[in-house]
Design an enzyme around this catalytic site. Sequence first.
Site, PDB file in Angstrom:
ATOM      1  N   ILE A  49       0.827  -1.211   0.000  1.00 35.51           N
ATOM      2  CA  ILE A  49       0.000   0.000   0.000  1.00 35.51           C
ATOM      3  C   ILE A  49       0.865   1.267   0.000  1.00 35.51           C
ATOM      4  CG2 ILE A  49      -0.275   0.340   2.507  1.00 35.51           C
ATOM      5  CD1 ILE A  49      -3.323   0.572   1.957  1.00 35.51           C
ATOM      6  N   ASN A 106      11.330  -8.287   7.139  1.00 34.83           N
ATOM      7  CA  ASN A 106      11.573  -7.629   8.414  1.00 34.83           C
ATOM      8  C   ASN A 106      11.082  -8.521   9.542  1.00 34.83           C
ATOM      9  OD1 ASN A 106      12.570  -5.220   7.228  1.00 34.83           O
ATOM     10  ND2 ASN A 106      10.471  -4.588   6.775  1.00 34.83           N
ATOM     11  N   GLU A 114       6.229  -4.319  10.956  1.00 40.93           N
ATOM     12  CA  GLU A 114       4.995  -3.631  11.349  1.00 40.93           C
ATOM     13  C   GLU A 114       3.800  -4.578  11.380  1.00 40.93           C
ATOM     14  OE1 GLU A 114       4.738  -0.479   8.505  1.00 40.93           O
ATOM     15  OE2 GLU A 114       6.301   0.707   9.486  1.00 40.93           O
ATOM     16  N   HIS A 119       6.053 -12.107   6.076  1.00 36.16           N
ATOM     17  CA  HIS A 119       5.910 -11.684   4.682  1.00 36.16           C
ATOM     18  C   HIS A 119       7.263 -11.339   4.100  1.00 36.16           C
ATOM     19  CE1 HIS A 119       5.375  -8.151   7.287  1.00 36.16           C
ATOM     20  NE2 HIS A 119       5.976  -7.448   6.348  1.00 36.16           N
ATOM     21  N   HIS A 121       9.014  -8.851   1.249  1.00 39.87           N
ATOM     22  CA  HIS A 121       8.878  -7.729   0.321  1.00 39.87           C
ATOM     23  C   HIS A 121       9.676  -8.058  -0.936  1.00 39.87           C
ATOM     24  CE1 HIS A 121       7.537  -4.603   3.372  1.00 39.87           C
ATOM     25  NE2 HIS A 121       8.040  -5.527   4.177  1.00 39.87           N
TER      26      HIS A 121
HETATM   27  P1  DGP Z   1       6.815  -4.591   7.536  1.00 41.68           P
HETATM   28  O1  DGP Z   1       7.480  -3.394   8.122  1.00 41.68           O
HETATM   29  O2  DGP Z   1       7.836  -5.533   6.915  1.00 41.68           O
HETATM   30  O3  DGP Z   1       5.904  -5.301   8.520  1.00 41.68           O
HETATM   31  O4  DGP Z   1       5.945  -4.058   6.329  1.00 41.68           O
HETATM   32  C1  DGP Z   1       4.560  -4.092   6.272  1.00 41.68           C
HETATM   33  C2  DGP Z   1       4.154  -3.514   4.945  1.00 41.68           C
HETATM   34  O5  DGP Z   1       2.769  -3.729   4.803  1.00 41.68           O
HETATM   35  C3  DGP Z   1       4.390  -2.015   4.776  1.00 41.68           C
HETATM   36  O6  DGP Z   1       5.303  -1.817   3.694  1.00 41.68           O
HETATM   37  C4  DGP Z   1       3.034  -1.440   4.419  1.00 41.68           C
HETATM   38  C5  DGP Z   1       2.219  -2.651   4.068  1.00 41.68           C
HETATM   39  N1  DGP Z   1       0.818  -2.583   4.424  1.00 41.68           N
HETATM   40  C6  DGP Z   1       0.317  -2.258   5.636  1.00 41.68           C
HETATM   41  N2  DGP Z   1      -1.028  -2.319   5.609  1.00 41.68           N
HETATM   42  C7  DGP Z   1      -1.371  -2.696   4.354  1.00 41.68           C
HETATM   43  C8  DGP Z   1      -2.617  -2.920   3.709  1.00 41.68           C
HETATM   44  O7  DGP Z   1      -3.690  -2.825   4.272  1.00 41.68           O
HETATM   45  N3  DGP Z   1      -2.572  -3.278   2.396  1.00 41.68           N
HETATM   46  C9  DGP Z   1      -1.381  -3.423   1.723  1.00 41.68           C
HETATM   47  N4  DGP Z   1      -1.452  -3.783   0.444  1.00 41.68           N
HETATM   48  N5  DGP Z   1      -0.193  -3.221   2.307  1.00 41.68           N
HETATM   49  C10 DGP Z   1      -0.191  -2.852   3.602  1.00 41.68           C
END
Ligand code: DGP
Length: 135
Positions: A49, A106, A114, A119, A121
């Site tokens: 997102i 992460n 977060e 997951h 990336h």
């Molecule tokens: P991390 O810091 O590795 O946990 O990254 C979590 C990622 O998830 C961050 O880059 C933003 C993404 N993200 C958070 N909420 C949502 C969502 O509702 N939809 C999508 N597509 N991505 C999200």
Amino acid sequence: MNIENWNLDMPVAGLGPYDPQNIFARILRGELPCNRIYEDDYALAFHDIHPRAPVHVLIIPKLPYVSLADFTAQASPEQIGGFFKAVGAVAKQLNLEAPGYRILANMGAHGHQEVPHFHVHLFGGRPLGPMLVEF
Ligand code: DGP
């Protein structure tokens, strides 16, 4: 084990119990939308997102694991292999194999994780520079 009967009592290495209300769990259950680009038995991939590169995709396992530690300790070899094959398939589908790309996961506080659902990336679409901005 499908999404309706996740075993949330399994021991978790590293980050505490799995929170079934985390945002990726809600995406997996179809409660929240995502911009899906790939799905198979093991993984779901969708656009981040808040993209940090021209291509920024998240690939998540379809079962509830908090972290890589949790995933590698608790998931079956089939699930682990299927998941990482899916990561490769997504990169191929996005035509990133030849130009190259980066994957990153992460973990925990120091990793700035977060969302507490494991997951990966996947970044690409331009030269990505060195691995970390600063040390
Ligand atoms: P991390 O810091 O590795 O946990 O990254 C979590 C990622 O998830 C961050 O880059 C933003 C993404 N993200 C958070 N909420 C949502 C969502 O509702 N939809 C999508 N597509 N991505 C999200």
